[in-house]
Design a protein around this motif. Structure first.
Motif, short mmCIF file in Angstrom:
data_model
loop_
_atom_site.label_atom_id
_atom_site.label_comp_id
_atom_site.label_asym_id
_atom_site.label_seq_id
_atom_site.Cartn_x
_atom_site.Cartn_y
_atom_site.Cartn_z
N MET A 1 0.86 -1.17 0.00
CA MET A 1 0.00 0.00 0.00
C MET A 1 0.91 1.24 0.00
N SER A 2 0.54 2.23 -0.79
CA SER A 2 1.37 3.43 -0.92
C SER A 2 1.32 4.28 0.35
N LYS A 3 2.35 5.08 0.50
CA LYS A 3 2.44 5.98 1.65
C LYS A 3 1.28 6.99 1.62
N ASP A 4 0.92 7.48 0.43
CA ASP A 4 -0.20 8.42 0.31
C ASP A 4 -1.50 7.79 0.77
N ARG A 5 -1.70 6.55 0.39
CA ARG A 5 -2.95 5.86 0.78
C ARG A 5 -2.98 5.60 2.29
N ASP A 59 -7.59 6.87 -8.41
CA ASP A 59 -6.28 6.79 -7.75
C ASP A 59 -6.33 5.93 -6.49
N ILE A 61 -7.31 6.60 -3.57
CA ILE A 61 -6.96 7.32 -2.35
C ILE A 61 -8.27 7.68 -1.64
N ASP A 82 -8.70 -5.35 -0.41
CA ASP A 82 -7.50 -5.21 -1.26
C ASP A 82 -7.53 -6.14 -2.43
#
Length: 82
Positions: A1-5, A59, A61, A82
């Motif tokens: 999982m991305s840091k932004d998410r 995206d 997010i 997920d």
């Protein structure tokens, strides 16, 4: 999982917890779709909220929280979505 998410999920969770008491009377048992510390909508199931999030936010997010006054099983929900 991305840091932004991950950051989005954490910030939305904090926002949601502060608003939860006021939401319980009208939305208990529903699932809130959140983005940028705003509630976008309420849905009857987590799958409905997740599909709406994907449609609105390609995206990915966003986050989903159940409007409930008991602790959430975050691990189970995140694995299922997920």
């Amino acid at each position: 999982m991305s840091k932004d998410r991950l950051c989005e999920i954490d910030e939305n969770y904090d926002f949601f917890q502060r608003k939860l008491k006021g939401l319980l009377q009208r939305h208990k048992g529903q699932f809130a779709l959140l983005r940028h510390k705003r509630i976008i909508g309420y849905y009857t199931g987590p799958g409905d909220a997740y599909r709406a999030g994907l449609a609105k936010f390609p995206d990915q997010i966003f986050s989903i929280q159940e409007v409930e006054d008991r602790p959430a099983e975050i691990g189970l929900v995140s694995v299922a979505l997920d």
